[in-house]
Each structure stands twice: as C-alpha cells, then as structure tokens.
Design a protein around this motif. Structure first.
Motif, PDB file in Angstrom:
ATOM      1  N   TYR A  79       0.856  -1.754   0.415  1.00  0.00           N
ATOM      2  CA  TYR A  79       0.000  -0.396   0.170  1.00  0.00           C
ATOM      3  C   TYR A  79       0.508   1.590  -0.061  1.00  0.00           C
ATOM      4  CZ  TYR A  79      -4.500   2.724   0.732  1.00  0.00           C
ATOM      5  OH  TYR A  79      -4.878   3.771   1.067  1.00  0.00           O
ATOM      6  N   ILE A  80       1.533   0.989   0.701  1.00  0.00           N
ATOM      7  CA  ILE A  80       2.556   2.506   0.861  1.00  0.00           C
ATOM      8  C   ILE A  80       3.511   3.004  -0.356  1.00  0.00           C
ATOM      9  CG2 ILE A  80       4.909   3.139   1.993  1.00  0.00           C
ATOM     10  CD1 ILE A  80       3.912   1.916   4.313  1.00  0.00           C
ATOM     11  N   ASN A  81       3.549   1.546  -1.193  1.00  0.00           N
ATOM     12  CA  ASN A  81       4.998   1.905  -2.047  1.00  0.00           C
ATOM     13  C   ASN A  81       3.486   1.690  -3.522  1.00  0.00           C
ATOM     14  OD1 ASN A  81       7.162   1.624  -0.852  1.00  0.00           O
ATOM     15  ND2 ASN A  81       7.157  -0.517  -1.088  1.00  0.00           N
ATOM     16  N   SER A  82       2.898   0.996  -3.659  1.00  0.00           N
ATOM     17  CA  SER A  82       1.894   2.004  -4.720  1.00  0.00           C
ATOM     18  C   SER A  82       1.353   3.015  -4.994  1.00  0.00           C
ATOM     19  CB  SER A  82       0.171   1.194  -4.075  1.00  0.00           C
ATOM     20  OG  SER A  82      -0.057   2.108  -3.544  1.00  0.00           O
ATOM     21  N   LYS A  83       1.848   3.349  -6.357  1.00  0.00           N
ATOM     22  CA  LYS A  83       1.300   5.003  -6.815  1.00  0.00           C
ATOM     23  C   LYS A  83      -0.387   4.813  -7.560  1.00  0.00           C
ATOM     24  CE  LYS A  83       5.997   6.407  -6.526  1.00  0.00           C
ATOM     25  NZ  LYS A  83       5.761   5.525  -5.148  1.00  0.00           N
ATOM     26  N   PRO A  84      -1.166   4.182  -7.446  1.00  0.00           N
ATOM     27  CA  PRO A  84      -2.623   4.081  -8.170  1.00  0.00           C
ATOM     28  C   PRO A  84      -3.180   4.943  -9.263  1.00  0.00           C
ATOM     29  CG  PRO A  84      -3.499   4.444  -5.810  1.00  0.00           C
ATOM     30  CD  PRO A  84      -1.564   4.528  -5.624  1.00  0.00           C
ATOM     31  N   ASP A  85      -3.621   4.794 -10.243  1.00  0.00           N
ATOM     32  CA  ASP A  85      -4.175   5.656 -10.555  1.00  0.00           C
ATOM     33  C   ASP A  85      -5.691   5.409 -10.820  1.00  0.00           C
ATOM     34  OD1 ASP A  85      -2.048   6.247 -12.535  1.00  0.00           O
ATOM     35  OD2 ASP A  85      -2.485   4.478 -14.433  1.00  0.00           O
ATOM     36  N   ILE A  86      -6.437   6.423 -10.830  1.00  0.00           N
ATOM     37  CA  ILE A  86      -7.201   6.370  -9.982  1.00  0.00           C
ATOM     38  C   ILE A  86      -8.792   7.281 -11.954  1.00  0.00           C
ATOM     39  CG2 ILE A  86      -9.519   6.874  -9.406  1.00  0.00           C
ATOM     40  CD1 ILE A  86      -7.668   7.274  -5.980  1.00  0.00           C
ATOM     41  N   LYS A  87      -9.717   6.372 -11.591  1.00  0.00           N
ATOM     42  CA  LYS A  87     -11.334   6.369 -12.185  1.00  0.00           C
ATOM     43  C   LYS A  87     -12.538   6.724 -12.003  1.00  0.00           C
ATOM     44  CE  LYS A  87     -10.163   6.682 -17.134  1.00  0.00           C
ATOM     45  NZ  LYS A  87     -10.126   6.179 -19.183  1.00  0.00           N
ATOM     46  N   LEU A  88     -12.974   7.527 -12.148  1.00  0.00           N
ATOM     47  CA  LEU A  88     -14.836   7.734 -12.037  1.00  0.00           C
ATOM     48  C   LEU A  88     -15.417   7.191 -13.224  1.00  0.00           C
ATOM     49  CD1 LEU A  88     -16.335   6.816  -9.122  1.00  0.00           C
ATOM     50  CD2 LEU A  88     -16.979   9.770  -9.563  1.00  0.00           C
ATOM     51  N   VAL A  89     -16.430   6.503 -13.171  1.00  0.00           N
ATOM     52  CA  VAL A  89     -16.850   6.476 -14.692  1.00  0.00           C
ATOM     53  C   VAL A  89     -17.905   6.546 -13.642  1.00  0.00           C
ATOM     54  CG1 VAL A  89     -17.287   4.853 -16.804  1.00  0.00           C
ATOM     55  CG2 VAL A  89     -15.132   4.830 -15.748  1.00  0.00           C
ATOM     56  N   LYS A  90     -19.024   7.529 -14.907  1.00  0.00           N
ATOM     57  CA  LYS A  90     -20.992   7.225 -14.741  1.00  0.00           C
ATOM     58  C   LYS A  90     -21.139   6.628 -15.529  1.00  0.00           C
ATOM     59  CE  LYS A  90     -24.357  10.247 -13.839  1.00  0.00           C
ATOM     60  NZ  LYS A  90     -25.211  11.696 -13.442  1.00  0.00           N
ATOM     61  N   ASN A  91     -21.945   5.073 -15.197  1.00  0.00           N
ATOM     62  CA  ASN A  91     -22.833   4.481 -15.336  1.00  0.00           C
ATOM     63  C   ASN A  91     -24.369   4.620 -16.170  1.00  0.00           C
ATOM     64  OD1 ASN A  91     -20.634   2.543 -15.852  1.00  0.00           O
ATOM     65  ND2 ASN A  91     -21.390   2.064 -13.758  1.00  0.00           N
ATOM     66  N   GLY A  92     -25.252   3.861 -17.631  1.00  0.00           N
ATOM     67  CA  GLY A  92     -25.904   4.185 -17.857  1.00  0.00           C
ATOM     68  C   GLY A  92     -27.303   4.027 -17.118  1.00  0.00           C
ATOM     69  N   ASP A  93     -26.985   3.759 -16.095  1.00  0.00           N
ATOM     70  CA  ASP A  93     -27.940   3.692 -15.272  1.00  0.00           C
ATOM     71  C   ASP A  93     -27.953   3.767 -14.018  1.00  0.00           C
ATOM     72  OD1 ASP A  93     -26.112   2.242 -13.975  1.00  0.00           O
ATOM     73  OD2 ASP A  93     -26.609   0.268 -13.854  1.00  0.00           O
ATOM     74  N   VAL A 113      -3.576  -0.222 -10.094  1.00  0.00           N
ATOM     75  CA  VAL A 113      -2.136  -0.424  -9.827  1.00  0.00           C
ATOM     76  C   VAL A 113      -1.163  -0.853 -10.362  1.00  0.00           C
ATOM     77  CG1 VAL A 113      -0.382  -0.661  -7.863  1.00  0.00           C
ATOM     78  CG2 VAL A 113      -2.676   0.393  -7.461  1.00  0.00           C
ATOM     79  N   GLY A 114      -0.288  -0.749 -11.353  1.00  0.00           N
ATOM     80  CA  GLY A 114       0.405  -1.322 -12.225  1.00  0.00           C
ATOM     81  C   GLY A 114      -0.342  -1.874 -14.115  1.00  0.00           C
ATOM     82  N   GLU A 115       0.152  -3.478 -13.321  1.00  0.00           N
ATOM     83  CA  GLU A 115      -1.558  -4.276 -14.472  1.00  0.00           C
ATOM     84  C   GLU A 115      -2.646  -4.219 -13.660  1.00  0.00           C
ATOM     85  OE1 GLU A 115      -0.289  -5.253 -17.486  1.00  0.00           O
ATOM     86  OE2 GLU A 115       1.093  -3.808 -17.226  1.00  0.00           O
ATOM     87  N   ARG A 116      -2.681  -3.950 -12.753  1.00  0.00           N
ATOM     88  CA  ARG A 116      -4.122  -4.995 -12.546  1.00  0.00           C
ATOM     89  C   ARG A 116      -4.980  -3.314 -11.463  1.00  0.00           C
ATOM     90  NH1 ARG A 116      -3.723  -7.499  -6.167  1.00  0.00           N
ATOM     91  NH2 ARG A 116      -5.589  -7.940  -5.164  1.00  0.00           N
ATOM     92  N   THR A 117      -6.041  -3.852 -11.309  1.00  0.00           N
ATOM     93  CA  THR A 117      -7.480  -2.942 -11.874  1.00  0.00           C
ATOM     94  C   THR A 117      -7.953  -3.119 -11.206  1.00  0.00           C
ATOM     95  OG1 THR A 117      -6.706  -1.751 -13.963  1.00  0.00           O
ATOM     96  CG2 THR A 117      -8.879  -1.691 -12.831  1.00  0.00           C
ATOM     97  N   ILE A 118      -8.387  -2.956  -9.831  1.00  0.00           N
ATOM     98  CA  ILE A 118      -9.671  -3.121  -8.774  1.00  0.00           C
ATOM     99  C   ILE A 118     -10.892  -2.199  -9.281  1.00  0.00           C
ATOM    100  CG2 ILE A 118     -10.445  -2.874  -6.370  1.00  0.00           C
ATOM    101  CD1 ILE A 118      -7.815  -3.678  -5.841  1.00  0.00           C
ATOM    102  N   SER A 119     -11.684  -3.130  -9.933  1.00  0.00           N
ATOM    103  CA  SER A 119     -12.748  -1.637 -10.052  1.00  0.00           C
ATOM    104  C   SER A 119     -14.072  -2.299  -9.239  1.00  0.00           C
ATOM    105  CB  SER A 119     -13.715  -2.469 -11.187  1.00  0.00           C
ATOM    106  OG  SER A 119     -13.148  -2.121 -11.816  1.00  0.00           O
ATOM    107  N   ASN A 120     -14.836  -1.471  -8.575  1.00  0.00           N
ATOM    108  CA  ASN A 120     -16.191  -1.576  -7.772  1.00  0.00           C
ATOM    109  C   ASN A 120     -17.037  -0.470  -8.138  1.00  0.00           C
ATOM    110  OD1 ASN A 120     -15.197  -3.110  -5.243  1.00  0.00           O
ATOM    111  ND2 ASN A 120     -13.742  -1.785  -5.503  1.00  0.00           N
TER     112      ASN A 120
END
Length: 135
Positions: A34-48, A57-64
């Motif tokens: 967590y300390i070493n992570s340098k994440p990119d963040i994007k918020l998407v508004k969906n049609g619903d 973070v790197g090759e991994r993306t967490i989407s909620n």
C-alpha cells in the motif's frame, strides 16, 4: 460530477499514510504494498445511474460499481468490506465497514487539476491524505 467522470488521475504524493495504516492495523506485505503503490484512479458514470471506481496499480485494476447511498460489498486486495459511497457534487464520501469492526471514511474531492483523498478511521484523531494529478 460530470466534469470529473471519465477523467484519469495519477498518483502524486501522500501525507501521514503510515500513521493511518497503523490506526487500522495493516502490517507486513499488505502495508508495504500500500505504501509503495502509485495508483491511477478513474471514476466512470454508468448509464443506469451507478458509478464504477477503477483503481489501477501496475497491471492490476480493482473495479467497484455502486449507486450513491446504497451499501455494497467492496472488493479490496486482501478482503471484502461493506461500503457505502455518497456522491455530493464534486465529492465522494465513502464509509467502509471492515470485518474487524473498524470503520474508515474516505472523502474524495475531484478538482479540475487534482483529486484529493482524505482517509480517517473511528477512534483515531488523525487523517491521511493522498494527492493525484489529472492526466
């Protein structure tokens, strides 16, 4: 929120992050990651009317995906917690309830040139701030 949805924010810096991780008991590899992570963040508004928050973070993306004010199961790298995100103009206020009983509040303020996140936890008087620059 429309001006910020779909915009990419890249990690810039953190303040008081280690003390925050101490307050929620994060140790070992999870802490280092967590300390070493340098994440990119994007918020998407969906049609619903829902939103999807993507944290890469790197090759991994967490989407909620969530709807404002509706509790959902949030996927995190090491566990799942109950989370409620409320959309307020250019801010997201997220309350995370962890199995340990800890309650974390993260306020994300989307600005034209940056995203600022402030994290607090019940029972700790401090806060941690992470800054992201608009790409």
């Amino acid at each position: 929120m429309a001006d910020f949805a779909g915009k990419l924010y890249k990690y810039d810096r953190s303040e008081n992050l280690e003390a925050f991780l101490d307050s929620i008991g994060v140790q070992g590899e999870s802490r280092t990651g967590y300390i070493n992570s340098k994440p990119d963040i994007k918020l998407v508004k969906n049609g619903d009317g829902s939103f999807t928050l993507n944290i890469a973070v790197g090759e991994r993306t967490i989407s909620n995906t969530f709807k404002s004010g509706v509790e959902f199961d949030e996927k995190l790298p090491a566990l799942t917690c109950k989370s409620t995100v409320t959309v307020q103009s250019n801010k997201l206020v997220q309350v995370q309830k962890f199995p340990s009983g800890k309650v974390v509040t993260i306020t994300m303020e989307f600005l034209p040139t940056e995203l600022k996140t402030v994290s607090t936890v019940e029972g700790w008087a401090g806060s941690a701030t992470r800054y992201f620059k608009a790409a």
